[in-house]
Design a protein around this motif. Structure first.
Motif, PDB file in Angstrom:
ATOM      1  N   GLU A  23      59.383  38.371  31.970  1.00 33.81           N
ATOM      2  CA  GLU A  23      58.211  38.759  32.757  1.00 33.81           C
ATOM      3  C   GLU A  23      57.127  39.354  31.863  1.00 33.81           C
ATOM      4  O   GLU A  23      55.936  39.030  32.007  1.00 33.81           O
ATOM      5  CB  GLU A  23      58.610  39.749  33.843  1.00 33.81           C
ATOM      6  N   GLU A  24      57.531  40.212  30.921  1.00 33.62           N
ATOM      7  CA  GLU A  24      56.551  40.771  29.990  1.00 33.62           C
ATOM      8  C   GLU A  24      55.868  39.666  29.186  1.00 33.62           C
ATOM      9  O   GLU A  24      54.662  39.728  28.925  1.00 33.62           O
ATOM     10  CB  GLU A  24      57.229  41.746  29.028  1.00 33.62           C
ATOM     11  N   ALA A  25      56.629  38.661  28.795  1.00 32.63           N
ATOM     12  CA  ALA A  25      56.067  37.592  27.975  1.00 32.63           C
ATOM     13  C   ALA A  25      54.964  36.844  28.711  1.00 32.63           C
ATOM     14  O   ALA A  25      53.933  36.501  28.120  1.00 32.63           O
ATOM     15  CB  ALA A  25      57.170  36.623  27.558  1.00 32.63           C
ATOM     16  N   ILE A  26      55.169  36.589  29.988  1.00 35.67           N
ATOM     17  CA  ILE A  26      54.126  35.907  30.761  1.00 35.67           C
ATOM     18  C   ILE A  26      52.871  36.765  30.821  1.00 35.67           C
ATOM     19  O   ILE A  26      51.749  36.266  30.665  1.00 35.67           O
ATOM     20  CB  ILE A  26      54.642  35.570  32.169  1.00 35.67           C
ATOM     21  N   VAL A  27      53.042  38.061  31.023  1.00 32.10           N
ATOM     22  CA  VAL A  27      51.904  38.972  31.043  1.00 32.10           C
ATOM     23  C   VAL A  27      51.174  38.950  29.701  1.00 32.10           C
ATOM     24  O   VAL A  27      49.938  38.861  29.640  1.00 32.10           O
ATOM     25  CB  VAL A  27      52.371  40.398  31.389  1.00 32.10           C
ATOM     26  N   VAL A  28      51.933  38.996  28.610  1.00 35.78           N
ATOM     27  CA  VAL A  28      51.339  39.018  27.275  1.00 35.78           C
ATOM     28  C   VAL A  28      50.567  37.732  27.000  1.00 35.78           C
ATOM     29  O   VAL A  28      49.441  37.753  26.485  1.00 35.78           O
ATOM     30  CB  VAL A  28      52.432  39.253  26.215  1.00 35.78           C
ATOM     31  N   VAL A  29      51.158  36.594  27.337  1.00 33.48           N
ATOM     32  CA  VAL A  29      50.474  35.311  27.109  1.00 33.48           C
ATOM     33  C   VAL A  29      49.142  35.276  27.850  1.00 33.48           C
ATOM     34  O   VAL A  29      48.114  34.850  27.313  1.00 33.48           O
ATOM     35  CB  VAL A  29      51.371  34.136  27.529  1.00 33.48           C
ATOM     36  N   LYS A  30      49.134  35.734  29.084  1.00 30.76           N
ATOM     37  CA  LYS A  30      47.894  35.706  29.865  1.00 30.76           C
ATOM     38  C   LYS A  30      46.879  36.715  29.325  1.00 30.76           C
ATOM     39  O   LYS A  30      45.661  36.457  29.369  1.00 30.76           O
ATOM     40  CB  LYS A  30      48.201  35.967  31.341  1.00 30.76           C
ATOM     41  N   MET A  31      47.353  37.853  28.809  1.00 31.26           N
ATOM     42  CA  MET A  31      46.428  38.822  28.218  1.00 31.26           C
ATOM     43  C   MET A  31      45.751  38.269  26.970  1.00 31.26           C
ATOM     44  O   MET A  31      44.608  38.638  26.665  1.00 31.26           O
ATOM     45  CB  MET A  31      47.167  40.113  27.864  1.00 31.26           C
ATOM     46  N   GLN A  45      45.413  46.377  20.104  1.00 29.63           N
ATOM     47  CA  GLN A  45      44.058  45.913  19.823  1.00 29.63           C
ATOM     48  C   GLN A  45      44.051  44.499  19.217  1.00 29.63           C
ATOM     49  O   GLN A  45      43.521  44.251  18.139  1.00 29.63           O
ATOM     50  CB  GLN A  45      43.335  46.898  18.909  1.00 29.63           C
ATOM     51  N   ILE A  46      44.638  43.577  19.961  1.00 30.66           N
ATOM     52  CA  ILE A  46      44.702  42.174  19.543  1.00 30.66           C
ATOM     53  C   ILE A  46      43.663  41.384  20.333  1.00 30.66           C
ATOM     54  O   ILE A  46      43.568  41.498  21.547  1.00 30.66           O
ATOM     55  CB  ILE A  46      46.112  41.590  19.778  1.00 30.66           C
ATOM     56  N   GLU A  47      42.897  40.552  19.650  1.00 29.98           N
ATOM     57  CA  GLU A  47      41.840  39.785  20.304  1.00 29.98           C
ATOM     58  C   GLU A  47      42.424  38.600  21.073  1.00 29.98           C
ATOM     59  O   GLU A  47      43.186  37.811  20.522  1.00 29.98           O
ATOM     60  CB  GLU A  47      40.853  39.264  19.259  1.00 29.98           C
ATOM     61  N   PRO A  48      42.050  38.435  22.337  1.00 28.51           N
ATOM     62  CA  PRO A  48      42.462  37.234  23.073  1.00 28.51           C
ATOM     63  C   PRO A  48      41.739  35.998  22.533  1.00 28.51           C
ATOM     64  O   PRO A  48      40.636  36.086  22.005  1.00 28.51           O
ATOM     65  CB  PRO A  48      42.028  37.533  24.519  1.00 28.51           C
ATOM     66  N   ALA A  49      42.376  34.862  22.697  1.00 26.97           N
ATOM     67  CA  ALA A  49      41.729  33.601  22.330  1.00 26.97           C
ATOM     68  C   ALA A  49      40.622  33.284  23.334  1.00 26.97           C
ATOM     69  O   ALA A  49      40.724  33.596  24.518  1.00 26.97           O
ATOM     70  CB  ALA A  49      42.752  32.472  22.319  1.00 26.97           C
ATOM     71  N   GLU A  50      39.570  32.638  22.852  1.00 28.48           N
ATOM     72  CA  GLU A  50      38.445  32.271  23.709  1.00 28.48           C
ATOM     73  C   GLU A  50      38.731  30.958  24.429  1.00 28.48           C
ATOM     74  O   GLU A  50      37.984  29.981  24.326  1.00 28.48           O
ATOM     75  CB  GLU A  50      37.172  32.151  22.862  1.00 28.48           C
ATOM     76  N   VAL A  51      39.817  30.927  25.152  1.00 29.00           N
ATOM     77  CA  VAL A  51      40.206  29.753  25.933  1.00 29.00           C
ATOM     78  C   VAL A  51      41.030  30.255  27.104  1.00 29.00           C
ATOM     79  O   VAL A  51      41.738  31.260  26.998  1.00 29.00           O
ATOM     80  CB  VAL A  51      41.009  28.747  25.068  1.00 29.00           C
ATOM     81  N   PRO A  85      46.798  28.832  29.980  1.00 26.07           N
ATOM     82  CA  PRO A  85      47.361  27.688  30.703  1.00 26.07           C
ATOM     83  C   PRO A  85      48.135  28.172  31.926  1.00 26.07           C
ATOM     84  O   PRO A  85      48.541  29.335  32.014  1.00 26.07           O
ATOM     85  CB  PRO A  85      48.309  27.061  29.674  1.00 26.07           C
ATOM     86  N   LYS A  86      48.332  27.267  32.880  1.00 29.55           N
ATOM     87  CA  LYS A  86      49.214  27.569  33.990  1.00 29.55           C
ATOM     88  C   LYS A  86      50.627  27.808  33.460  1.00 29.55           C
ATOM     89  O   LYS A  86      51.061  27.161  32.505  1.00 29.55           O
ATOM     90  CB  LYS A  86      49.233  26.430  35.003  1.00 29.55           C
ATOM     91  N   VAL A  87      51.340  28.741  34.097  1.00 24.38           N
ATOM     92  CA  VAL A  87      52.703  29.069  33.682  1.00 24.38           C
ATOM     93  C   VAL A  87      53.662  28.659  34.791  1.00 24.38           C
ATOM     94  O   VAL A  87      53.588  29.168  35.912  1.00 24.38           O
ATOM     95  CB  VAL A  87      52.856  30.572  33.382  1.00 24.38           C
ATOM     96  N   TRP A  88      54.572  27.738  34.474  1.00 27.65           N
ATOM     97  CA  TRP A  88      55.619  27.323  35.400  1.00 27.65           C
ATOM     98  C   TRP A  88      56.955  27.791  34.842  1.00 27.65           C
ATOM     99  O   TRP A  88      57.212  27.664  33.642  1.00 27.65           O
ATOM    100  CB  TRP A  88      55.665  25.801  35.537  1.00 27.65           C
ATOM    101  N   THR A  89      57.797  28.325  35.694  1.00 26.63           N
ATOM    102  CA  THR A  89      59.067  28.862  35.221  1.00 26.63           C
ATOM    103  C   THR A  89      60.249  28.027  35.713  1.00 26.63           C
ATOM    104  O   THR A  89      60.150  27.298  36.695  1.00 26.63           O
ATOM    105  CB  THR A  89      59.273  30.307  35.699  1.00 26.63           C
ATOM    106  N   GLY A  90      61.350  28.202  35.013  1.00 25.76           N
ATOM    107  CA  GLY A  90      62.606  27.598  35.437  1.00 25.76           C
ATOM    108  C   GLY A  90      63.548  28.636  35.997  1.00 25.76           C
ATOM    109  O   GLY A  90      64.763  28.558  35.771  1.00 25.76           O
TER     110      GLY A  90
END
Length: 300
Positions: A128-136, A155-161, A164-169
């Motif tokens: 769950e944390e990983a999904i939050v981190v990816v979206k941040m 203080q990590i810069e997000p990518a300017e994109v 993606p949608k996140v689908w889980t198994g």
């Protein structure tokens, strides 16, 4: 990927020598108007192509087909670096990436890779944390910080994109609830379909967890892995005695999938061979040219 509310694709389990075949199939699917392809992610198997290396290779040789790992072996791919990989793939491909996520299932093999074994509860929390981190780490904006049990950002810069949608198994109750709180889609495990007990018992957990955090459960799609045969003649039954999907004629597929969308709110389908592996070219062509267009027309 198509803006259609229902997506259609296929799945592949590709070995290290299958690169030419994978490219032929994905380019065929791209020409035939499918929406996406998926690759399994088992980095402890030396015979398999690395999912993310293969995704980048295929996306670079196709025009509209989206790709995703079905699902990413998260314990071997730390979330901040996974975020950089998927946002880079998205930027290079024009947004043709979906992030499939799993908490990690084969822990004996995962730990053989030198990854510290997590308890089931910790694995779900890290998921769950990983999904939050990816979206941040997507969508641009100022540097972000995050302090979780398993991931920390300073203080990590997000990518300017866009993320993606996140689908889980997700399979277990805690993982299903995490899907409801933070993910965008769910792939029922063990190739369960919309009539299965697994779906009926699992989907309400996702919906309740979503509602508890103020999300609209209908925004979380359900996407089905469908291993099955496409036959010339109708089969007496499209499911076996245990209720598992086995396939049928194109007309039977169209009727079933149309009902899945209109009656059970299915969001997408991915064809696999009846053994759960890569479909043969003829089946993939019949899927893309006979079944998918008919379902699209039937659902409007």
């Amino acid at each position: 990927m198509s803006e259609s509310p229902v997506v259609f694709g296929f799945g592949a389990h590709s070995t290290i020598t299958d690169g030419p075949q994978l490219l032929r199939l994905t380019q065929q699917a791209d020409r035939d108007g499918l929406d996406l392809f998926s690759l399994s992610d088992h980095p402890y198997l030396g015979a398999r192509l690395d999912a993310y290396a293969a995704l980048g290779f295929v996306l670079g040789r196709t025009e509209r087909l989206a790709g995703f790992a079905n699902v990413t072996n998260l314990p071997t791919r730390p979330a901040p670096m996974l975020a950089r990989a998927v946002t880079s793939l998205s930027a290079l491909s024009g947004g043709r990436v979906v992030l499939g996520m799993g908490a990690g299932g084969l822990w004996d093999r995962i730990s053989d890779m030198g990854v510290a074994r997590l308890s089931p509860a910790d694995a779900v929390a890290a998921f769950e944390e990983a999904i939050v981190v990816v979206k941040m780490l997507a969508g641009g904006g100022p540097p972000v910080s995050y302090q979780g049990r398993h991931y920390q950002l300073n203080q990590i810069e997000p990518a300017e994109v866009a993320a993606p949608k996140v689908w889980t198994g997700s399979v277990g109750p805690k993982s299903l609830a995490a899907t409801g709180r933070v993910a965008d889609g769910w792939i029922p495990g063990h190739a369960a379909d919309w009539l299965s007990a697994r779906y009926r018992e699992s989907r309400p957990i996702i919906d309740e967890a979503a509602a508890e955090v103020g999300r609209d459960p209908s925004e979380i799609g359900t996407f089905y892995n469908l291993p099955g045969r496409i036959t010339s003649e109708p089969l007496p039954a499209m499911r076996d005695g245990q209720g598992r999907w086995i396939g049928g004629s194109p007309a039977q597929w169209v009727e079933e999938l149309t009902g899945a969308v209109l009656q059970h709110h299915a969001s997408g389908f991915m064809l696999f061979s009846s053994r759960g592996g890569t479909p043969d070219p003829e089946s993939l062509s019949r899927w893309a040219n006979e079944i998918v267009p008919a379902v699209r027309e039937a659902i409007g």
